[in-house]
Design a protein around this motif. Structure first.
Motif, PDB file in Angstrom:
ATOM      1  N   PRO A  48       0.790  -1.244   0.000  1.00  0.00           N
ATOM      2  CA  PRO A  48       0.000   0.000   0.000  1.00  0.00           C
ATOM      3  C   PRO A  48       0.817   1.286   0.000  1.00  0.00           C
ATOM      4  CG  PRO A  48      -0.101  -1.085   2.148  1.00  0.00           C
ATOM      5  CD  PRO A  48       0.555  -2.052   1.208  1.00  0.00           C
ATOM      6  N   HIS A  49       2.050   1.233   0.517  1.00  0.00           N
ATOM      7  CA  HIS A  49       2.830   2.473   0.642  1.00  0.00           C
ATOM      8  C   HIS A  49       4.259   2.252   0.141  1.00  0.00           C
ATOM      9  CE1 HIS A  49      -0.538   3.844   3.030  1.00  0.00           C
ATOM     10  NE2 HIS A  49      -0.349   2.874   3.896  1.00  0.00           N
ATOM     11  N   ALA A  50       4.396   1.700  -1.057  1.00  0.00           N
ATOM     12  CA  ALA A  50       5.719   1.323  -1.550  1.00  0.00           C
ATOM     13  C   ALA A  50       5.943   1.817  -2.970  1.00  0.00           C
ATOM     14  CB  ALA A  50       5.888  -0.192  -1.495  1.00  0.00           C
ATOM     15  N   SER A  51       7.214   2.166  -3.265  1.00  0.00           N
ATOM     16  CA  SER A  51       7.595   2.629  -4.595  1.00  0.00           C
ATOM     17  C   SER A  51       8.912   1.993  -5.006  1.00  0.00           C
ATOM     18  CB  SER A  51       7.755   4.154  -4.626  1.00  0.00           C
ATOM     19  OG  SER A  51       6.537   4.793  -4.312  1.00  0.00           O
ATOM     20  N   PHE A  52       9.036   1.705  -6.299  1.00  0.00           N
ATOM     21  CA  PHE A  52      10.267   1.153  -6.872  1.00  0.00           C
ATOM     22  C   PHE A  52      10.816   2.141  -7.875  1.00  0.00           C
ATOM     23  CE2 PHE A  52      12.038  -1.731 -10.330  1.00  0.00           C
ATOM     24  CZ  PHE A  52      13.275  -1.864  -9.719  1.00  0.00           C
ATOM     25  N   ILE A  53      12.095   2.537  -7.682  1.00  0.00           N
ATOM     26  CA  ILE A  53      12.719   3.547  -8.537  1.00  0.00           C
ATOM     27  C   ILE A  53      14.038   3.017  -9.086  1.00  0.00           C
ATOM     28  CG2 ILE A  53      13.566   5.925  -8.710  1.00  0.00           C
ATOM     29  CD1 ILE A  53      11.467   5.057  -5.715  1.00  0.00           C
ATOM     30  N   PRO A  54      14.052   2.457 -10.302  1.00  0.00           N
ATOM     31  CA  PRO A  54      15.324   2.110 -10.936  1.00  0.00           C
ATOM     32  C   PRO A  54      15.982   3.375 -11.492  1.00  0.00           C
ATOM     33  CG  PRO A  54      13.495   1.503 -12.368  1.00  0.00           C
ATOM     34  CD  PRO A  54      12.890   2.082 -11.118  1.00  0.00           C
ATOM     35  N   VAL A  55      17.309   3.450 -11.375  1.00  0.00           N
ATOM     36  CA  VAL A  55      18.057   4.638 -11.805  1.00  0.00           C
ATOM     37  C   VAL A  55      19.230   4.180 -12.670  1.00  0.00           C
ATOM     38  CG1 VAL A  55      19.327   6.684 -11.069  1.00  0.00           C
ATOM     39  CG2 VAL A  55      17.435   5.815  -9.654  1.00  0.00           C
ATOM     40  N   VAL A  56      19.374   4.754 -13.846  1.00  0.00           N
ATOM     41  CA  VAL A  56      20.432   4.362 -14.777  1.00  0.00           C
ATOM     42  C   VAL A  56      21.435   5.510 -14.908  1.00  0.00           C
ATOM     43  CG1 VAL A  56      20.947   3.741 -17.172  1.00  0.00           C
ATOM     44  CG2 VAL A  56      18.926   2.785 -16.027  1.00  0.00           C
ATOM     45  N   GLU A  57      22.722   5.195 -14.801  1.00  0.00           N
ATOM     46  CA  GLU A  57      23.762   6.224 -14.931  1.00  0.00           C
ATOM     47  C   GLU A  57      23.919   6.683 -16.374  1.00  0.00           C
ATOM     48  OE1 GLU A  57      27.592   5.672 -13.061  1.00  0.00           O
ATOM     49  OE2 GLU A  57      26.724   4.232 -11.645  1.00  0.00           O
ATOM     50  N   GLN A  58      24.011   5.728 -17.289  1.00  0.00           N
ATOM     51  CA  GLN A  58      24.235   6.040 -18.700  1.00  0.00           C
ATOM     52  C   GLN A  58      23.024   5.535 -19.481  1.00  0.00           C
ATOM     53  OE1 GLN A  58      27.968   4.109 -19.580  1.00  0.00           O
ATOM     54  NE2 GLN A  58      28.920   4.955 -17.750  1.00  0.00           N
ATOM     55  N   ALA A  59      22.008   6.364 -19.566  1.00  0.00           N
ATOM     56  CA  ALA A  59      20.735   5.931 -20.139  1.00  0.00           C
ATOM     57  C   ALA A  59      20.776   5.954 -21.666  1.00  0.00           C
ATOM     58  CB  ALA A  59      19.609   6.816 -19.631  1.00  0.00           C
ATOM     59  N   LYS A  79      14.527   7.353 -14.199  1.00  0.00           N
ATOM     60  CA  LYS A  79      15.441   8.371 -13.679  1.00  0.00           C
ATOM     61  C   LYS A  79      16.876   8.065 -14.090  1.00  0.00           C
ATOM     62  CE  LYS A  79      12.456  10.071 -10.108  1.00  0.00           C
ATOM     63  NZ  LYS A  79      12.381  10.893  -8.887  1.00  0.00           N
ATOM     64  N   VAL A  80      17.669   9.143 -14.178  1.00  0.00           N
ATOM     65  CA  VAL A  80      19.038   9.046 -14.681  1.00  0.00           C
ATOM     66  C   VAL A  80      19.979   9.716 -13.686  1.00  0.00           C
ATOM     67  CG1 VAL A  80      20.607   9.684 -16.553  1.00  0.00           C
ATOM     68  CG2 VAL A  80      18.224   9.083 -17.073  1.00  0.00           C
ATOM     69  N   GLY A  81      21.140   9.084 -13.454  1.00  0.00           N
ATOM     70  CA  GLY A  81      22.147   9.671 -12.581  1.00  0.00           C
ATOM     71  C   GLY A  81      22.689   8.651 -11.611  1.00  0.00           C
ATOM     72  N   LEU A  82      23.340   9.135 -10.561  1.00  0.00           N
ATOM     73  CA  LEU A  82      23.818   8.269  -9.486  1.00  0.00           C
ATOM     74  C   LEU A  82      22.652   7.992  -8.554  1.00  0.00           C
ATOM     75  CD1 LEU A  82      27.263   9.936  -8.705  1.00  0.00           C
ATOM     76  CD2 LEU A  82      26.820   7.906 -10.104  1.00  0.00           C
ATOM     77  N   VAL A  83      22.462   6.734  -8.222  1.00  0.00           N
ATOM     78  CA  VAL A  83      21.243   6.337  -7.534  1.00  0.00           C
ATOM     79  C   VAL A  83      21.060   7.043  -6.196  1.00  0.00           C
ATOM     80  CG1 VAL A  83      22.327   4.267  -6.530  1.00  0.00           C
ATOM     81  CG2 VAL A  83      19.841   4.367  -6.823  1.00  0.00           C
ATOM     82  N   HIS A  84      22.150   7.210  -5.431  1.00  0.00           N
ATOM     83  CA  HIS A  84      21.970   7.815  -4.103  1.00  0.00           C
ATOM     84  C   HIS A  84      21.684   9.308  -4.212  1.00  0.00           C
ATOM     85  CE1 HIS A  84      26.133   9.164  -4.510  1.00  0.00           C
ATOM     86  NE2 HIS A  84      26.012   9.859  -3.387  1.00  0.00           N
ATOM     87  N   GLU A  85      22.209   9.945  -5.276  1.00  0.00           N
ATOM     88  CA  GLU A  85      21.917  11.362  -5.472  1.00  0.00           C
ATOM     89  C   GLU A  85      20.455  11.555  -5.877  1.00  0.00           C
ATOM     90  OE1 GLU A  85      24.803  12.845  -8.232  1.00  0.00           O
ATOM     91  OE2 GLU A  85      26.430  12.842  -6.733  1.00  0.00           O
ATOM     92  N   VAL A  86      19.927  10.647  -6.674  1.00  0.00           N
ATOM     93  CA  VAL A  86      18.511  10.699  -7.025  1.00  0.00           C
ATOM     94  C   VAL A  86      17.650  10.544  -5.781  1.00  0.00           C
ATOM     95  CG1 VAL A  86      16.658   9.509  -8.258  1.00  0.00           C
ATOM     96  CG2 VAL A  86      18.855   9.910  -9.394  1.00  0.00           C
ATOM     97  N   ALA A  87      18.025   9.612  -4.910  1.00  0.00           N
ATOM     98  CA  ALA A  87      17.263   9.411  -3.672  1.00  0.00           C
ATOM     99  C   ALA A  87      17.282  10.668  -2.806  1.00  0.00           C
ATOM    100  CB  ALA A  87      17.820   8.221  -2.900  1.00  0.00           C
ATOM    101  N   MET A  88      18.423  11.353  -2.754  1.00  0.00           N
ATOM    102  CA  MET A  88      18.510  12.570  -1.948  1.00  0.00           C
ATOM    103  C   MET A  88      17.660  13.694  -2.520  1.00  0.00           C
ATOM    104  SD  MET A  88      22.436  12.763  -0.460  1.00  0.00           S
ATOM    105  CE  MET A  88      23.235  12.784  -2.044  1.00  0.00           C
ATOM    106  N   LYS A  89      17.495  13.702  -3.846  1.00  0.00           N
ATOM    107  CA  LYS A  89      16.612  14.700  -4.456  1.00  0.00           C
ATOM    108  C   LYS A  89      15.147  14.378  -4.188  1.00  0.00           C
ATOM    109  CE  LYS A  89      19.772  15.895  -8.244  1.00  0.00           C
ATOM    110  NZ  LYS A  89      20.006  15.776  -9.717  1.00  0.00           N
ATOM    111  N   ASP A  90      14.832  13.096  -4.148  1.00  0.00           N
ATOM    112  CA  ASP A  90      13.439  12.672  -3.982  1.00  0.00           C
ATOM    113  C   ASP A  90      12.934  12.827  -2.550  1.00  0.00           C
ATOM    114  OD1 ASP A  90      13.392  11.955  -6.642  1.00  0.00           O
ATOM    115  OD2 ASP A  90      13.512   9.796  -6.277  1.00  0.00           O
TER     116      ASP A  90
END
Length: 231
Positions: free
Chosen positions: A159-170, A177-188
């Motif tokens: 009920p309260h879950a999200s999956f976010i794959p992140v690719v560095e070189q898309a 989403k594109v970039g470094l995964v931990h930086e994307v998480a910090m933005k989100d």
């Protein structure tokens, strides 16, 4: 920790460089989501791999990234391929899912560190957990991904879950989403202060992420990774 004989049920490719291994233990293996095992190559040679399956499964799943003919991981793959059964030592590791906590959960992995977090989100799905859950998977390219649709469906069945794959070189056509995964998480996420955080990936990556996440509000006592014992 137990020493257990396992029958090799399946070995197949998830990608050209990632292998899926299914093992049938001679006895039901009791472990916590997020723990790992040692594959016994010899008495003085034991190779550590995360358990990708959740504890309720009868089979033990491993997801092993293997590059190079004589690499640490490829030697383990060749042993499994050439054997009807293997010996494991399990369970190992202290970075397992804290089920007594009610805090929101952040699972973040790079590459085949995915196997570590997979055990946890599969367990949470089996338990129909209502804890807020964010799952981030960082990949260098889209070709390194596997089971994206199945993973999204499983996680987002909660009920309260999200999956976010992140690719560095898309590549062209990638809509995520594109970039470094931990930086994307910090933005989100505005602040990591409320979260229980579980990390997996290369040791240098985990060390960098730990430092950046602390600056973003994460509390050390609520961050978990087996790599922390070595960095």
């Amino acid at each position: 920790m137990n020493t257990v004989e396992c029958r090799v049920e399946l070995i197949s490719n998830l990608t050209p460089f990632v292998y899926k291994v299914l093992l049938k233990p001679a006895e039901k293996l009791s472990f916590k989501p997020g723990q790992y095992l040692n594959l016994v190559m010899a008495e003085d040679d034991k190779r550590a791999f995360s358990i990708a399956s959740a504890p309720h499964n009868d089979l033990i799943e491993l997801q092993i990234g293997a590059f190079g003919e004589d690499s640490y991981a490829m030697q383990a793959i060749e042993k499994i391929k050439s054997s009807d059964s293997v010996t494991i030592e399990a369970p190992l590791g202290t970075a397992f899912l804290r089920e007594d906590s009610q805090r929101p959960i952040l699972l973040l992995a790079g590459g085949t560190g995915f196997s570590y977090i997979r055990s946890m989100f599969e367990h949470l799905a089996e338990q129909n957990s209502d804890r807020p859950l964010m799952v981030y998977w960082g990949l260098r390219t889209t070709e390194a991904s596997y089971e994206l649709e199945e993973t999204k469906a499983l996680i987002e069945s909660l009920p309260h879950a999200s999956f976010i794959p992140v690719v560095e070189q898309a590549e062209e056509g990638w809509q995520g989403k594109v970039g470094l995964v931990h930086e994307v998480a910090m933005k989100d996420i505005v602040s990591f202060e409320p979260y229980d955080i579980y990390l997996a990936g290369r040791f240098d990556m985990v060390g960098l992420v730990r430092n950046d996440f602390v600056e973003h509000g994460a509390e050390i006592e609520h961050m978990f990774a087996d790599a922390f014992a070595f960095i």
